[in-house]
Enzyme design. Structure first.
Site, PDB file in Angstrom:
ATOM      1  N   ARG A 112       0.844  -1.209   0.000  1.00 34.35           N
ATOM      2  CA  ARG A 112       0.000   0.000   0.000  1.00 34.35           C
ATOM      3  C   ARG A 112       0.864   1.237   0.000  1.00 34.35           C
ATOM      4  NH1 ARG A 112       1.796   3.145   4.442  1.00 34.35           N
ATOM      5  NH2 ARG A 112       1.423   2.142   6.428  1.00 34.35           N
ATOM      6  N   GLU A 211      -6.356   7.291   8.007  1.00 32.42           N
ATOM      7  CA  GLU A 211      -5.190   8.035   8.530  1.00 32.42           C
ATOM      8  C   GLU A 211      -4.642   9.006   7.480  1.00 32.42           C
ATOM      9  OE1 GLU A 211      -2.294   5.685  10.650  1.00 32.42           O
ATOM     10  OE2 GLU A 211      -0.670   6.906   9.841  1.00 32.42           O
ATOM     11  N   ARG A 215      -5.354   5.598   0.856  1.00 34.20           N
ATOM     12  CA  ARG A 215      -4.442   4.469   1.002  1.00 34.20           C
ATOM     13  C   ARG A 215      -4.739   3.604  -0.205  1.00 34.20           C
ATOM     14  NH1 ARG A 215      -2.144   3.378   6.282  1.00 34.20           N
ATOM     15  NH2 ARG A 215      -1.208   5.372   6.800  1.00 34.20           N
ATOM     16  N   CYS A 257       1.332  10.710   9.516  1.00 33.91           N
ATOM     17  CA  CYS A 257       2.270  10.142  10.500  1.00 33.91           C
ATOM     18  C   CYS A 257       3.676  10.189   9.906  1.00 33.91           C
ATOM     19  CB  CYS A 257       1.884   8.702  10.801  1.00 33.91           C
ATOM     20  SG  CYS A 257       3.050   7.861  11.891  1.00 33.91           S
ATOM     21  N   THR A 259       6.144   8.372  10.145  1.00 29.58           N
ATOM     22  CA  THR A 259       6.721   7.086   9.726  1.00 29.58           C
ATOM     23  C   THR A 259       6.389   6.772   8.274  1.00 29.58           C
ATOM     24  OG1 THR A 259       4.791   5.767  10.378  1.00 29.58           O
ATOM     25  CG2 THR A 259       6.500   6.098  12.040  1.00 29.58           C
ATOM     26  N   ARG A 266       4.088   0.573   2.437  1.00 28.98           N
ATOM     27  CA  ARG A 266       4.307  -0.579   3.301  1.00 28.98           C
ATOM     28  C   ARG A 266       4.016  -1.815   2.460  1.00 28.98           C
ATOM     29  NH1 ARG A 266       2.654  -3.993   7.683  1.00 28.98           N
ATOM     30  NH2 ARG A 266       0.418  -3.706   7.362  1.00 28.98           N
ATOM     31  N   ARG A 295       4.453  -7.320  12.530  1.00 28.96           N
ATOM     32  CA  ARG A 295       3.140  -6.978  13.095  1.00 28.96           C
ATOM     33  C   ARG A 295       2.312  -8.246  13.223  1.00 28.96           C
ATOM     34  NH1 ARG A 295       1.008  -1.379  10.031  1.00 28.96           N
ATOM     35  NH2 ARG A 295       2.895  -0.197  10.396  1.00 28.96           N
ATOM     36  N   GLU A 300      -1.526  -3.242  12.615  1.00 27.25           N
ATOM     37  CA  GLU A 300      -0.677  -2.648  13.635  1.00 27.25           C
ATOM     38  C   GLU A 300      -1.293  -2.808  15.020  1.00 27.25           C
ATOM     39  OE1 GLU A 300       0.250   1.436  12.939  1.00 27.25           O
ATOM     40  OE2 GLU A 300       2.187   1.063  13.863  1.00 27.25           O
TER      41      GLU A 300
HETATM   42  P1  ADP Z   1      -1.377  -0.191   7.127  1.00 24.27           P
HETATM   43  O1  ADP Z   1      -1.115  -1.188   6.099  1.00 24.27           O
HETATM   44  O2  ADP Z   1      -2.149   0.958   6.621  1.00 24.27           O
HETATM   45  O3  ADP Z   1      -0.106   0.230   7.798  1.00 24.27           O
HETATM   46  P2  ADP Z   1      -2.486  -2.036   9.158  1.00 24.27           P
HETATM   47  O4  ADP Z   1      -1.223  -2.564   9.727  1.00 24.27           O
HETATM   48  O5  ADP Z   1      -3.539  -1.621  10.122  1.00 24.27           O
HETATM   49  O6  ADP Z   1      -2.313  -0.750   8.264  1.00 24.27           O
HETATM   50  O7  ADP Z   1      -3.082  -3.134   8.190  1.00 24.27           O
HETATM   51  C1  ADP Z   1      -4.276  -2.920   7.502  1.00 24.27           C
HETATM   52  C2  ADP Z   1      -4.960  -4.220   7.120  1.00 24.27           C
HETATM   53  O8  ADP Z   1      -4.225  -4.854   6.101  1.00 24.27           O
HETATM   54  C3  ADP Z   1      -5.081  -5.211   8.254  1.00 24.27           C
HETATM   55  O9  ADP Z   1      -6.319  -5.869   8.191  1.00 24.27           O
HETATM   56  C4  ADP Z   1      -3.982  -6.195   7.945  1.00 24.27           C
HETATM   57  O10 ADP Z   1      -4.220  -7.483   8.481  1.00 24.27           O
HETATM   58  C5  ADP Z   1      -4.030  -6.204   6.448  1.00 24.27           C
HETATM   59  N1  ADP Z   1      -2.798  -6.701   5.838  1.00 24.27           N
HETATM   60  C6  ADP Z   1      -1.561  -6.174   5.936  1.00 24.27           C
HETATM   61  N2  ADP Z   1      -0.674  -6.901   5.252  1.00 24.27           N
HETATM   62  C7  ADP Z   1      -1.363  -7.934   4.690  1.00 24.27           C
HETATM   63  C8  ADP Z   1      -1.016  -9.033   3.860  1.00 24.27           C
HETATM   64  N3  ADP Z   1       0.236  -9.222   3.437  1.00 24.27           N
HETATM   65  N4  ADP Z   1      -2.004  -9.872   3.500  1.00 24.27           N
HETATM   66  C9  ADP Z   1      -3.273  -9.700   3.894  1.00 24.27           C
HETATM   67  N5  ADP Z   1      -3.667  -8.688   4.655  1.00 24.27           N
HETATM   68  C10 ADP Z   1      -2.729  -7.797   5.062  1.00 24.27           C
HETATM   69  C1  CIR Z   2       2.286   5.122  17.487  1.00 27.65           C
HETATM   70  O1  CIR Z   2       2.948   6.116  17.721  1.00 27.65           O
HETATM   71  O2  CIR Z   2       2.506   4.009  17.958  1.00 27.65           O
HETATM   72  C2  CIR Z   2       1.103   5.256  16.561  1.00 27.65           C
HETATM   73  N1  CIR Z   2       0.821   6.659  16.400  1.00 27.65           N
HETATM   74  C3  CIR Z   2       1.414   4.596  15.216  1.00 27.65           C
HETATM   75  C4  CIR Z   2       2.737   4.995  14.626  1.00 27.65           C
HETATM   76  C5  CIR Z   2       2.988   4.486  13.229  1.00 27.65           C
HETATM   77  N2  CIR Z   2       3.301   3.134  13.166  1.00 27.65           N
HETATM   78  C6  CIR Z   2       4.503   2.543  13.032  1.00 27.65           C
HETATM   79  O3  CIR Z   2       5.481   3.057  12.605  1.00 27.65           O
HETATM   80  N3  CIR Z   2       4.559   1.287  13.383  1.00 27.65           N
END
Ligand code: ADP
Ligand code: CIR
Length: 344
Positions: A112, A211, A215, A257, A259, A266, A295, A300
């Site tokens: 993403r 956020e 995305r 954010c 990060t 990501r 994660r 997250e």
């Molecule tokens: P972000 O990708 O925006 O950093 P999250 O860590 O909250 O946010 O993940 C968002 C969603 O994407 C969650 O439901 C997570 O389980 C899903 N997800 C992340 N990576 C994968 C993957 N490789 N396969 C399937 N689902 C994924």
């Molecule tokens: C935090 O500070 O933990 C949250 N605001 C999420 C920060 C972004 N996530 C990350 O880099 N893992």
């Protein structure tokens, strides 16, 4: 506001870098959109278990509150104040043949990027009217997508709880009520202006006004990282012809954010590593070497289930998109090798 009480055991980057001097220098400053230091640090003060603890309300936050943000950016990304970000979304430069062609380890792959619309405040400082305008312009742009990317927009408002829960459980949709985003002001007026676009197969999705304002997501079962990257790049380029994204020469794509700055990318796999998981020290030695983050499988701040982890690139700024995916790929190859050795 007075200098906050930061407990000794607070390990966030906010607690590390919000010294009394930095606080005094920045406490009365306000961006053109009216965003203050108090708002930027609220998430980390309410959630002392934050990893980072700060959010930007607009691109200007990064320069106005630079004494705080620069230190955090340097710590997280290893990216200096004078450095320049460089983008490379050329799929030909990626070398990532499927690391698990027999489907023994990798459950799914997802890449993403975050994007925000140029000339608008970011989510923490946006007004309801501006957010609604952002939503309608994104939805309009998405209507022009064709072929594999063609799909429909589903606003969160009016979506049944069952459908919403199902989409979250299946990893397609963002969760609701995240306490970090909540304290950052990112959940204001929920669920208005929010929604998800996806194609029929749910291999291409766009989250709207979570956020970040967009995305853009490409995902599918298995470990064909190249196919996932190619689809993402095609989509990002198509959307960019219709919506101008917020981008700076220094910080790359602007995100709420710190990060996510730079590539805002990501790239992750859900991968089963049950044996390696029994030796977290060895596991972490590999993820650290390849700049990876571990994660849980519900995103997250969630936990692993059945030895399956979400493994992704940790660096996003000061490296190109191709390098971010390459970090993930190289690390995953090393993780699979280690898991195989332990299985023998
Ligand atoms: P972000 O990708 O925006 O950093 P999250 O860590 O909250 O946010 O993940 C968002 C969603 O994407 C969650 O439901 C997570 O389980 C899903 N997800 C992340 N990576 C994968 C993957 N490789 N396969 C399937 N689902 C994924
Ligand atoms: C935090 O500070 O933990 C949250 N605001 C999420 C920060 C972004 N996530 C990350 O880099 N893992």
């Amino acid at each position: 506001m007075n200098y906050p009480n930061l407990p000794e055991d607070c390990t966030s980057l906010l607690c590390k870098y919000l010294t009394k001097e930095v606080f005094e220098e920045l406490k009365d400053k306000k961006t053109t959109n009216g965003f203050t230091l108090e708002q930027a640090i609220n998430s980390g003060l309410v959630n002392l278990d934050s990893g980072i603890g700060v959010y930007a309300g607009d691109e200007e936050s990064y320069s106005l509150f630079a004494p705080l943000f620069d230190a955090i950016i340097e710590d997280y990304h290893g990216f200096g104040r004078e450095d320049k970000h460089q983008s490379n979304l050329n799929p030909d430069d990626l070398n990532a043949p499927n690391p698990d062609p027999n489907g023994e380890f990798i459950v799914s792959t997802r890449i993403r990027v975050g994007r925000n619309v140029a000339h608008f405040p970011l989510g923490p400082a946006i007004s309801k009217e501006q957010r609604d305008l952002v939503e309608s312009s994104i939805v309009e742009a998405l209507k022009s997508l064709s072929g594999e990317l063609e799909g429909r927009y589903y606003p969160l408002l009016g979506m049944s709880k069952e459908v919403q829960e199902e989409l979250i459980k299946d990893h397609f949709l963002f969760k609701e009520g995240d306490r970090f985003l909540d304290a950052a002001g990112l959940n204001r007026d929920w669920s208005e202006g929010r929604g998800i676009y996806h194609n029929k197969e749910k291999t291409f999705l766009v989250w709207v006004n979570e956020e970040d304002q967009l995305r853009i997501i490409s995902m599918q079962k298995g470990g064909d990282i190249t196919e996932v990257f190619n689809r993402l790049v095609t989509a990002v380029k198509a959307i960019e012809t219709k919506v101008a994204f917020s981008y700076s020469e220094h910080l790359g794509y602007i995100s709420s954010c710190p990060t996510n700055l730079g590539t805002a990318m990501r790239a992750s796999v859900h991968i089963a590593l049950p044996n390696l998981a029994k030796d977290m020290e060895a596991f972490k030695a590999i993820t650290d070497k390849y700049y990876l983050q571990i994660r849980g499988i519900h995103g997250e701040h969630s936990q692993s289930e059945g030895g399956v982890y979400d493994i992704s690139n940790r660096r996003r700024l000061g490296i190109t998109e191709v390098q971010a995916v390459q970090d993930m790929y190289d690390g995953v190859v090393a993780l699979i090798k280690a898991e195989k050795e332990l299985t023998k």
